[in-house]
Design a protein around this motif. Structure first.
Motif, PDB file in Angstrom:
ATOM      1  N   VAL A  20       0.862  -1.179   0.000  1.00 37.31           N
ATOM      2  CA  VAL A  20       0.000   0.000   0.000  1.00 37.31           C
ATOM      3  C   VAL A  20       0.902   1.233   0.000  1.00 37.31           C
ATOM      4  CG1 VAL A  20      -1.696   1.320   1.381  1.00 37.31           C
ATOM      5  CG2 VAL A  20      -1.814  -1.171   1.358  1.00 37.31           C
ATOM      6  N   THR A  50      -2.139  -0.769  -6.906  1.00 39.19           N
ATOM      7  CA  THR A  50      -1.747  -0.622  -5.502  1.00 39.19           C
ATOM      8  C   THR A  50      -2.686   0.350  -4.799  1.00 39.19           C
ATOM      9  OG1 THR A  50       0.560  -0.871  -6.175  1.00 39.19           O
ATOM     10  CG2 THR A  50       0.169  -0.020  -3.955  1.00 39.19           C
ATOM     11  N   PRO A  51      -3.328  -0.058  -3.695  1.00 37.57           N
ATOM     12  CA  PRO A  51      -4.157   0.897  -2.968  1.00 37.57           C
ATOM     13  C   PRO A  51      -3.330   2.100  -2.524  1.00 37.57           C
ATOM     14  CG  PRO A  51      -4.536  -1.320  -2.148  1.00 37.57           C
ATOM     15  CD  PRO A  51      -3.367  -1.398  -3.088  1.00 37.57           C
ATOM     16  N   ILE A  81      -5.967   0.761   6.626  1.00 38.49           N
ATOM     17  CA  ILE A  81      -5.048  -0.245   6.066  1.00 38.49           C
ATOM     18  C   ILE A  81      -5.042  -1.511   6.948  1.00 38.49           C
ATOM     19  CG2 ILE A  81      -2.631  -0.749   5.486  1.00 38.49           C
ATOM     20  CD1 ILE A  81      -2.336   2.365   4.951  1.00 38.49           C
ATOM     21  N   GLY A 121      -3.893  -6.293  -4.213  1.00 36.11           N
ATOM     22  CA  GLY A 121      -4.226  -4.878  -4.151  1.00 36.11           C
ATOM     23  C   GLY A 121      -5.723  -4.654  -4.310  1.00 36.11           C
TER      24      GLY A 121
END
Ligand code: DHB
Length: 390
Positions: free
Chosen positions: A97, A119-120, A315, A328
């Protein structure tokens, strides 16, 4: 036959390993924060880094069987650097992340990298409305300027403030603040007699404030990014604007908790609208502030800290929900729709917009226990970003 299958399996494995977007080793989960740790926006970086470390100290560094590794990189709020760091974190460090992003141009520079690599990207600070639309991998835990500015456009005219000059930093969030405040003020029967924009880099407020004095509005509405508020306040008072009967109003960035207590009694009575005050009256916030102050001597958490703290929570919870095995896309799906009690009050991540829905408070600077605080006295509940409806 068997040999060929084995060989192609090896080939596939090495391809995967060589793939620029493969993730971290199985037992670690890497979070890469890109923050302005130096330069004009350094207070934002320091606040968010402190809050992220606090979150980890309170919640442990092993989640769903994974060891959390936090990597912090300094972009000095320079978009080219942000972009390079995002690439390096994803390709070389193989972070799961990315997060942080102290200013809008930095968030916009990293957005395409998040999209390409799936990807976050958790935006913990930057607050121009458009940011969440720059990548489907963005989730925001800060706020939006339209959220805060509209609330002030409602409050001011109902409290005798009809004629206003606006003064904003000349970039994304300032332009959002100016536009949404003005629209709402006019809707409520007020008027903006002059809209002034100051450069983001090393602004000199003096000539602008002189102009404001001459125009004699009921109030000056200000947006400057976190860290610049004290300079505005100082020059506002030095020029005797308050004595000339001009009120200072704005979004809460200008009475930032990081600087507020050093602004002096001249700041007393300044009314702003925002999503977080260090004096927010809840058990969750009191615990947060006490722990933050204990871990960071001489510092008070501001709205940037709370964006970082809640970003870490989003997260962590996504990692738990995906049992440590998520891609992701899986992590992103688990971030959408999260709802929880933040130190700021109730908040949730709207699953459609990936933006934060939260209370906006009207606050007034008061002295509490000998210190200056933004005391909340009115609440607009569950405010969505008004910028999204446009
Ligand atoms: C932004 C930066 C800030 O410091 C702030 O208070 C609000 C918005 C931004 O660049 O988006």
């Amino acid at each position: 036959m068997k040999k060929r299958v084995l060989l192609s399996a090896i080939a596939a494995a090495s391809l995967l390993a060589a793939s620029p977007f493969s993730f971290a080793a199985d037992d670690t989960f890497k979070i890469g924060l890109i923050l302005p740790m130096t330069g004009q926006q350094a207070s934002t970086g320091k606040q968010i880094a402190a809050a992220a470390h606090l979150y980890m100290a309170q919640n442990g560094s092993t989640v769903a069987g994974k060891k959390i590794e936090l990597i912090i990189k300094d972009d000095a709020a320079t978009p080219d650097v942000t972009k390079r760091l995002a690439q390096e974190l994803i390709v070389n460090d193989k972070v799961n992340v990315i997060g942080g992003f102290g200013v809008t141009p930095a968030a916009l520079a990293a957005a395409p990298i998040a999209t390409q690599s799936k990807t976050p990207m958790v935006v913990m600070a930057a607050a121009t409305s458009i940011i969440t639309q720059a990548s489907p991998y963005i989730v925001r835990t800060s706020f939006t300027l339209p959220q805060a500015a509209v609330a002030m456009g409602d409050w001011a005219p109902k409290n005798g403030i009809k004629k206003v000059v606006t003064l904003v930093s000349d970039y994304g969030p300032g332009i959002d603040a100016e536009k949404f405040f003005k629209e709402r003020l006019i809707f409520n029967g007020g008027q903006v007699v002059e809209a002034l924009r100051v450069p983001l880099r090393s602004p000199d407020f003096a000539p602008f404030l002189q102009k404001v004095r001459d125009l004699k509005p009921d109030a000056l509405f200000v947006f400057v990014p976190s860290g610049a508020g004290a300079a505005v306040m100082k020059q506002f008072l030095e020029r005797g604007m308050d004595k000339a009967g001009i009120k200072l109003i704005g979004t809460g960035d200008v009475t930032d908790d990081d600087q507020l207590n050093d602004m002096g009694d001249g700041a007393l009575g300044v009314v702003t609208s925002h999503h977080y005050s260090a004096s927010h009256n809840s058990a969750t916030n009191k615990k947060f502030v006490a722990a933050f102050e204990a871990a960071n001597k001489g510092m008070r958490p501001n709205f940037m800290a709370v964006g970082g703290y809640d970003g870490m929570r989003v997260i962590y919870e996504a990692l738990k929900a995906t049992k440590g095995k998520g891609t992701g896309d899986d992590l992103l799906a688990a971030m959408k729709g999260q709802i929880f009690e933040s130190p700021r009050g109730p908040m949730f991540i709207d699953a459609q917009t990936r933006d934060v829905v939260q209370n906006i408070y009207i606050r007034k600077v008061e002295k509490v226990g000998g210190k200056l605080y933004n005391t909340e006295f009115d609440t607009l509940k569950d405010v969505k970003d008004p910028g999204k409806a446009k």
